[in-house]
Write an enzyme that holds these catalytic residues in place. Structure first.
Site, PDB file in Angstrom:
ATOM      1  N   HIS A   1       1.018  -1.302  -0.247  1.00 17.58           N
ATOM      2  CA  HIS A   1      -0.046   0.010  -0.178  1.00 17.58           C
ATOM      3  C   HIS A   1       0.820   0.661  -0.347  1.00 17.58           C
ATOM      4  O   HIS A   1       1.355   1.281  -0.524  1.00 17.58           O
ATOM      5  CB  HIS A   1      -0.714   0.290   1.382  1.00 17.58           C
TER       6      HIS A   1
ATOM      7  N   HIS B   1      -1.789  -2.316 -10.324  1.00 16.77           N
ATOM      8  CA  HIS B   1      -3.297  -1.512  -9.260  1.00 16.77           C
ATOM      9  C   HIS B   1      -4.001  -3.193  -8.519  1.00 16.77           C
ATOM     10  O   HIS B   1      -4.526  -3.047  -9.791  1.00 16.77           O
ATOM     11  CB  HIS B   1      -3.229   0.179  -9.517  1.00 16.77           C
TER      12      HIS B   1
ATOM     13  N   ASP C   1       2.528   5.815  -6.133  1.00 22.20           N
ATOM     14  CA  ASP C   1       4.051   5.820  -5.578  1.00 22.20           C
ATOM     15  C   ASP C   1       5.432   5.087  -6.642  1.00 22.20           C
ATOM     16  O   ASP C   1       6.539   5.427  -6.207  1.00 22.20           O
ATOM     17  CB  ASP C   1       4.200   4.181  -4.448  1.00 22.20           C
TER      18      ASP C   1
END
Ligand code: CMC
Length: 444
Positions: free
Chosen positions: A284, A323, A379
């Protein structure tokens, strides 16, 4: 053993033109059931009427990791993973990142509409007045080991805020709830920055309520250090945009944790601490830290092909890629990639950018990633900016947590206003031993 099969024979408006429904035939009994369809979903409890006999508990759904289960109705964030669309309260993320500020977005997430000038000023002033933390916070922060991870410190100190505000337990009082929401958004940068100062062995810098949100945070991180800190509006803006991009992402792992803990009517500090704990994980929010570790390990562009082969062989994951919901380029990653240019204009180019860009290029042309629809996520590039800003790796996920706080509290607040919500309590399929008698130690 009887086989259990459900046949959805009709899914749509029924023959009489009535409300959409699903007809299910239970092949164990031959009985048929009509289940209403609303918003593209059926209610799992509607399946409970499907039973073999009176002793049967009724049919349940089995959905590990919530792959296909909506747990709430929410009006906060819209996400279309196939088309790469993200909107907060209807506003495209691209427009908010270009024109808005983080505090305005926080207001939007909470209230549902953009504020007027007067509302925005009042909101900013409310936040500014709550940036300070109780003096004893410094003492318990000092109690952490010298090299404590600031994310662990944040998790603990946010949870500890509940001890300063016992009235926060009164979650039925809307005005009280608002006060805690303001406190959480206001104090996160202070606690995050102090975790950093502790790790670096530097004295804590008090918040300055006259500074803008991102500027105050940067000041608490970097002022009074060996090198004089000069605030740069381009850096402040880039950080504000990063916070906007992280502000909410509907029912992700940490938000689900906040909702789940909040559903037990815990105070918001405890619920948000649970969100921070979930965000800490490398699958995460912890992925931004893992991306930089990965880029450090790869070392140079010539080593990328060998690394990619290792990923394809299942030895490790390409961090910052893939994702659960996006099966297209994450729109946030596009914006961050662009923002890296602005930051690098001030800080100089991070040499790892070349590795990241080459990695992306190779991955996007490789069938392994194409067939699995794996694209860069939020990210992948954010860590490069954070590093350019002088943040140690350990601070990356803290930055994510500060940005995500308005989303957590908006979702928590929405849940409490939702009459359909109750304490979250999933079911299970028990696969353990049948009843058996206790065996004394000397007989085992
Ligand atoms: N690198 C290599 N292979 C991957 C990756 C990756 N990053 N992500 C997924 N796969 C493969 C996976 O091995 C599987 O292949 P196969 O079908 O052959 O077994 C397939 O793609 C589907 O993966 P999954 O694990 O079933 O997908 P998921 O929806 O459960 O996981 C994810 C989503 C984000 C956890 C995963 O893509 C991942 O681990 N990515 C790397 C960590 C990361 O960047 N996380 C940040 C997510 S965005 C920000 C946030 O939410 O905090």
């Amino acid at each position: 053993m009887t086989t259990q099969r459900i046949e959805g024979v009709a899914a749509g408006a029924n023959d009489q033109g009535g409300a959409p429904s699903l007809t299910v035939t239970d092949n164990r009994t031959g009985r048929s059931y009509e289940i209403p369809i609303s918003d593209g979903t059926i209610r799992a409890v509607d399946l409970r009427q499907i039973r073999v006999d009176d002793d049967d508990f009724g049919l349940m759904t089995y959905d590990p990791a919530f792959m296909n289960t909506a747990a709430c109705r929410s009006a906060i964030t819209f996400l279309d993973g196939d088309r790469g669309i993200l909107r907060y309260r209807g506003y495209p993320i691209e427009q908010l990142a270009e024109h808005s500020t983080f505090l305005e977005v926080a207001y939007l997430l909470l209230h549902g509409d953009l504020p007027t000038r007067q509302q925005l000023e009042a909101w900013e002033s409310d936040i500014a007045h709550h940036v300070y933390v109780n003096e004893s916070t410094k003492q318990f922060m000092d109690g952490f080991r010298y090299d404590a991870h600031p994310m662990g410190m944040l998790e603990a100190t946010v949870g500890a805020l509940s001890t300063f505000y016992p009235e926060a337990k009164n979650i039925g009082d809307e005005a009280n709830r608002y006060r805690q929401i303001v406190r959480l958004i206001a104090k996160m940068p202070t606690l995050g920055a102090w975790g950093f100062r502790h790790m670096m062995g530097r004295p804590y810098v008090y918040p300055d309520k006259t500074l803008p949100y991102a500027g105050n945070f940067l000041n608490m991180l970097f002022s009074h250090s060996v090198v004089d800190f000069e605030r740069d509006p381009r850096i402040e803006r880039a950080l504000d945009v990063l916070f906007i991009l992280h502000a909410d992402h509907e029912q992700n792992c940490s938000t689900s944790a906040v909702r789940s803990v909040g559903s037990a009517q815990a105070d918001p500090y405890s619920a948000v601490a649970a969100g921070i704990a979930a965000l800490y994980g490398p699958l995460h929010g912890g992925a931004n830290e893992a991306v930089l570790q990965m880029l450090n390990r790869i070392g140079s562009t010539s080593d990328i092909p060998a690394f990619i082969e290792g990923v394809k062989a299942g030895k490790e994951r390409l961090m910052g890629f893939g994702h659960r919901v996006y099966k297209n380029y994450d729109p946030r990653a596009q914006i961050i990639k662009k923002a890296t240019q602005d930051v690098f204009e001030v800080t100089g180019v991070n040499p790892k950018l070349a590795i990241a860009m080459e990695l992306e290029k190779i991955a996007l042309e490789d069938d392994y990633f194409i067939s699995r629809r794996l694209y860069p996520n939020v990210d992948f590039y954010s860590g490069l900016i954070y590093e350019a800003l002088g943040m140690p790796l350990e601070m990356f996920t803290v930055l994510f947590a500060i940005g995500r706080t308005p989303g957590w509290v908006a979702q928590w607040n929405e849940m409490l206003n939702d009459k359909e919500q109750k304490i979250a309590r999933p079911r299970q399929i028990y696969v353990g031993a049948e009843e058996r008698d206790y065996v004394p130690l000397d007989k085992r």
